[in-house]
Scaffold this active site. Sequence first.
Site, mmCIF file in Angstrom:
data_model
loop_
_atom_site.group_PDB
_atom_site.id
_atom_site.type_symbol
_atom_site.label_atom_id
_atom_site.label_comp_id
_atom_site.label_asym_id
_atom_site.label_seq_id
_atom_site.Cartn_x
_atom_site.Cartn_y
_atom_site.Cartn_z
ATOM 1 N N ILE A 17 0.977 -1.314 -0.128
ATOM 2 C CA ILE A 17 0.054 0.089 -0.088
ATOM 3 C C ILE A 17 0.795 1.334 0.117
ATOM 4 O O ILE A 17 0.701 2.397 -0.770
ATOM 5 C CB ILE A 17 -0.681 -0.101 1.221
ATOM 6 C CG1 ILE A 17 -2.036 -1.178 1.051
ATOM 7 C CG2 ILE A 17 -1.698 1.381 1.309
ATOM 8 C CD1 ILE A 17 -2.960 -1.274 2.165
ATOM 9 N N PHE A 150 -10.008 -13.165 14.062
ATOM 10 C CA PHE A 150 -9.475 -14.526 14.689
ATOM 11 C C PHE A 150 -8.061 -14.579 14.194
ATOM 12 O O PHE A 150 -7.703 -14.332 12.934
ATOM 13 C CB PHE A 150 -10.194 -15.569 13.893
ATOM 14 C CG PHE A 150 -9.975 -17.161 14.195
ATOM 15 C CD1 PHE A 150 -11.018 -17.570 15.263
ATOM 16 C CD2 PHE A 150 -9.061 -17.621 14.155
ATOM 17 C CE1 PHE A 150 -10.560 -19.019 15.775
ATOM 18 C CE2 PHE A 150 -8.522 -18.934 14.427
ATOM 19 C CZ PHE A 150 -9.390 -19.602 15.301
ATOM 20 N N TYR A 155 -2.422 -7.665 16.366
ATOM 21 C CA TYR A 155 -2.562 -6.934 15.211
ATOM 22 C C TYR A 155 -3.987 -5.721 15.316
ATOM 23 O O TYR A 155 -3.687 -4.684 15.281
ATOM 24 C CB TYR A 155 -2.621 -7.615 13.918
ATOM 25 C CG TYR A 155 -2.766 -6.867 12.672
ATOM 26 C CD1 TYR A 155 -1.566 -6.344 12.043
ATOM 27 C CD2 TYR A 155 -4.044 -6.418 11.978
ATOM 28 C CE1 TYR A 155 -1.611 -5.783 10.688
ATOM 29 C CE2 TYR A 155 -3.839 -5.723 10.669
ATOM 30 C CZ TYR A 155 -2.824 -5.440 10.210
ATOM 31 O OH TYR A 155 -2.853 -4.594 8.935
ATOM 32 N N GLY A 186 -9.650 -2.274 4.110
ATOM 33 C CA GLY A 186 -9.956 -3.891 4.411
ATOM 34 C C GLY A 186 -8.886 -4.608 3.742
ATOM 35 O O GLY A 186 -7.638 -4.099 3.692
ATOM 36 N N VAL A 188 -6.365 -5.936 1.068
ATOM 37 C CA VAL A 188 -6.030 -5.366 -0.178
ATOM 38 C C VAL A 188 -5.065 -6.346 -0.706
ATOM 39 O O VAL A 188 -4.314 -6.754 -0.057
ATOM 40 C CB VAL A 188 -5.388 -3.693 0.114
ATOM 41 C CG1 VAL A 188 -4.743 -3.270 -1.064
ATOM 42 C CG2 VAL A 188 -6.345 -2.928 0.696
HETATM 43 N N1 CAA Z 1 -13.686 -17.991 13.248
HETATM 44 C C1 CAA Z 1 -13.920 -19.108 14.136
HETATM 45 N N2 CAA Z 1 -13.149 -20.325 14.093
HETATM 46 C C2 CAA Z 1 -12.127 -20.342 13.249
HETATM 47 C C3 CAA Z 1 -11.829 -19.024 12.481
HETATM 48 C C4 CAA Z 1 -12.719 -18.115 12.333
HETATM 49 N N3 CAA Z 1 -12.073 -17.328 11.595
HETATM 50 N N4 CAA Z 1 -10.780 -19.815 11.529
HETATM 51 C C5 CAA Z 1 -10.193 -20.829 12.279
HETATM 52 N N5 CAA Z 1 -11.324 -21.209 13.018
HETATM 53 C C6 CAA Z 1 -11.255 -22.524 13.784
HETATM 54 C C7 CAA Z 1 -10.953 -23.667 12.727
HETATM 55 O O1 CAA Z 1 -11.737 -24.086 12.392
HETATM 56 C C8 CAA Z 1 -10.061 -24.510 13.747
HETATM 57 O O2 CAA Z 1 -11.381 -25.204 14.439
HETATM 58 P P1 CAA Z 1 -10.744 -26.910 15.336
HETATM 59 O O3 CAA Z 1 -10.016 -26.647 16.277
HETATM 60 O O4 CAA Z 1 -12.404 -26.872 16.075
HETATM 61 O O5 CAA Z 1 -10.698 -27.668 14.242
HETATM 62 C C9 CAA Z 1 -9.581 -23.705 14.762
HETATM 63 O O6 CAA Z 1 -10.325 -22.394 14.860
HETATM 64 C C10 CAA Z 1 -7.969 -23.525 14.434
HETATM 65 O O7 CAA Z 1 -7.372 -22.864 15.568
HETATM 66 P P2 CAA Z 1 -5.833 -23.070 15.452
HETATM 67 O O8 CAA Z 1 -5.050 -22.247 16.735
HETATM 68 O O9 CAA Z 1 -5.425 -24.321 15.375
HETATM 69 O O10 CAA Z 1 -5.559 -21.996 14.319
HETATM 70 P P3 CAA Z 1 -4.457 -22.318 12.958
HETATM 71 O O11 CAA Z 1 -3.050 -22.319 13.672
HETATM 72 O O12 CAA Z 1 -4.796 -23.400 12.136
HETATM 73 O O13 CAA Z 1 -4.606 -20.841 12.260
HETATM 74 C C11 CAA Z 1 -4.535 -18.577 11.790
HETATM 75 C C12 CAA Z 1 -4.702 -19.639 12.761
HETATM 76 C C13 CAA Z 1 -2.822 -18.777 11.148
HETATM 77 C C14 CAA Z 1 -4.453 -17.187 12.642
HETATM 78 C C15 CAA Z 1 -5.637 -18.574 10.611
HETATM 79 O O14 CAA Z 1 -6.668 -18.864 11.338
HETATM 80 C C16 CAA Z 1 -5.361 -17.545 9.739
HETATM 81 O O15 CAA Z 1 -4.539 -17.488 9.019
HETATM 82 N N6 CAA Z 1 -6.564 -16.500 9.951
HETATM 83 C C17 CAA Z 1 -6.427 -15.388 8.957
HETATM 84 C C18 CAA Z 1 -6.088 -14.194 9.786
HETATM 85 C C19 CAA Z 1 -5.973 -12.857 9.135
HETATM 86 O O16 CAA Z 1 -7.004 -12.816 8.362
HETATM 87 N N7 CAA Z 1 -5.116 -12.259 9.177
HETATM 88 C C20 CAA Z 1 -5.058 -11.087 8.182
HETATM 89 C C21 CAA Z 1 -3.728 -10.770 7.499
HETATM 90 S S1 CAA Z 1 -3.837 -9.464 6.266
HETATM 91 C C22 CAA Z 1 -3.885 -8.099 7.403
HETATM 92 O O17 CAA Z 1 -3.832 -8.064 8.484
HETATM 93 C C23 CAA Z 1 -3.942 -6.882 6.605
HETATM 94 C C24 CAA Z 1 -5.332 -6.127 6.874
HETATM 95 O O18 CAA Z 1 -5.253 -5.179 7.688
HETATM 96 C C25 CAA Z 1 -6.555 -6.828 6.602
#
Ligand code: CAA
Length: 248
Positions: A17, A150, A155, A186, A188
């Site tokens: 960005i 989540f 962050y 949001g 990007v």
């Molecule tokens: N809501 C509810 N439950 C969720 C979920 C959600 N959004 N995402 C995963 N889960 C659940 C899974 O289904 C799993 O459930 P079970 O244990 O019952 O199987 C459990 O949570 C997984 O938990 P873990 O602790 O094992 O998680 P993980 O290590 O597999 O993954 C994570 C965790 C790496 C954070 C992953 O969820 C992820 O990458 N999430 C996205 C995070 C995100 O959006 N980051 C934004 C980056 S970009 C940015 O930040 C720029 C900006 O400003 C927008």
Amino acid sequence: MTDTAPVAWVTGGTGGIGTAICRALAKEGYRVVAGYHNAEKAKGWLAQQQADGFDNITLSGIDLVDYASCEAGVREIREQHGPISVLVNCAGITRDGTLKKMSPEQWHEVIDTNLNSVFNTCRSVISDMLEQGYGRIVNISSINGRKGQFGQVNYAAAKAGMHGLTMSLAQETASKGITVNTLSPGYVATDMIMKIADEIRDGIRQGIPVKRFGTPEEIARAVVFLADKESGFITGANLDINGGQFMG
Ligand code: CAA
């Protein structure tokens, strides 16, 4: 570029960005100082900007996490280019993980880089802005500071904290010709979101009402708007740009 062109400092200027913000401000005639973290990447980045005709963009390797480095770097920018009148806080990192797995290092790195840095930069430029009786500060936050996410307690806390700083500093500087605003993008399309696992990223995209990720340029045009001298009545505000994913 003229000697009297206003100076804009964009932290994280070489990022996804940040690059679009630097180029958009340069097009508006600012002398842009782009902050970087990786010197090797920054050299190639600057060569690309120059090849694209942006001769009013320069680099600064200020360590944002270190207050003394910010103060010294701002002094250097003032000596080389003049006082900073636009500050865009765009530097940011992710160290995602659920709280139960998050290390103290993941927490502190994100709070230091995404939030403590904003104190350091604002504190370093504010005297010059007060002296000029003019300034524009734009803090690039995130949808996830607005709604939580989540896997992002670190962050989201830093990005929400940023807006607290915005609203407070806006009150302190409103009568001095300085505006301070937050812009909350949001998802990007940059390298940062490419770090998210494919299936999770696809799910996020499906949840965005416009059904696509934003572009860096869509964020940059709003920075130009907030940085404009005609935008003096907008201060302490948050502008959401997220394809309708969160409406607060
Ligand atoms: N809501 C509810 N439950 C969720 C979920 C959600 N959004 N995402 C995963 N889960 C659940 C899974 O289904 C799993 O459930 P079970 O244990 O019952 O199987 C459990 O949570 C997984 O938990 P873990 O602790 O094992 O998680 P993980 O290590 O597999 O993954 C994570 C965790 C790496 C954070 C992953 O969820 C992820 O990458 N999430 C996205 C995070 C995100 O959006 N980051 C934004 C980056 S970009 C940015 O930040 C720029 C900006 O400003 C927008």
